[in-house]
Design a protein around this motif. Structure first.
Motif, PDB file in Angstrom:
ATOM      1  N   ARG A 129       0.807  -1.224   0.000  1.00  0.00           N
ATOM      2  CA  ARG A 129       0.000   0.000   0.000  1.00  0.00           C
ATOM      3  C   ARG A 129       0.838   1.271   0.000  1.00  0.00           C
ATOM      4  O   ARG A 129       0.433   2.274  -0.546  1.00  0.00           O
ATOM      5  N   LYS A 130       1.986   1.241   0.653  1.00  0.00           N
ATOM      6  CA  LYS A 130       2.815   2.436   0.792  1.00  0.00           C
ATOM      7  C   LYS A 130       4.274   2.004   0.788  1.00  0.00           C
ATOM      8  O   LYS A 130       4.635   1.045   1.446  1.00  0.00           O
ATOM      9  N   CYS A 143       1.263   0.120   5.649  1.00  0.00           N
ATOM     10  CA  CYS A 143       2.143   0.098   4.475  1.00  0.00           C
ATOM     11  C   CYS A 143       1.947  -1.165   3.653  1.00  0.00           C
ATOM     12  O   CYS A 143       2.034  -1.128   2.429  1.00  0.00           O
ATOM     13  N   SER A 144       1.706  -2.289   4.316  1.00  0.00           N
ATOM     14  CA  SER A 144       1.488  -3.552   3.605  1.00  0.00           C
ATOM     15  C   SER A 144       0.874  -4.570   4.551  1.00  0.00           C
ATOM     16  O   SER A 144       0.935  -4.419   5.774  1.00  0.00           O
TER      17      SER A 144
END
Length: 145
Positions: A65-66, A104-105
């Motif tokens: 995601r980031k 982030c993931s």
């Protein structure tokens, strides 16, 4: 405890040519965290070897995601999202979050226990594994299989 959590130590070798964490490093961090959790619950490598069983994975998936860079402060949070009552099959979720708490993931793994002598799924699940897995925090949407 709401999850098993720890701050990650990112290394230069964890980066790809774009200077963010390479995709395979996420899987390495997840695998290491799962082993550390099992060890903390008494399922040490010695116990697994002595009792002839160990964890195996059927599926491992990461959703990115980031970006994560070398200087970022990242925490991994681990919970169980699905499990049979006898802990013979399970799903574990690892969330990687930055210091602001932004996701982030996410790694999701589906697994079971293998009898390392027979090279087959352990049936029944060793009691020590069932006890350890039952003590891992569950996700808010936990499903009993």
């Amino acid at each position: 405890m709401t999850s098993f959590s720890k701050q990650l130590s990112l290394r230069w070798s964890d980066l790809d040519p774009n200077f963010h964490v390479r995709h395979s490093a996420y899987y390495d961090f997840g695998a290491q965290h799962r082993i550390e959790i099992l060890e903390s619950l008494g399922l040490t490598m010695k116990v697994l070897q002595t009792n002839h069983f160990g964890p195996i994975l059927f599926r491992e998936e990461c959703i990115f995601r980031k970006e994560i860079g070398l200087s970022d402060t990242i925490f991994i949070h681990t919970k169980i999202s699905k499990m049979r009552p006898d802990a013979s099959r399970w799903s574990i979720v690892h969330e990687f979050k930055n210091e602001e708490g932004k996701l982030c993931s996410t790694i999701t793994v589906d697994g079971a226990w293998m009898d390392t002598t027979l090279r087959k799924i352990a049936n029944p699940t060793p009691a020590i594994a069932m006890e350890a897995m039952s003590s891992i925090p569950k996700t808010a949407d936990f499903i009993e299989l």
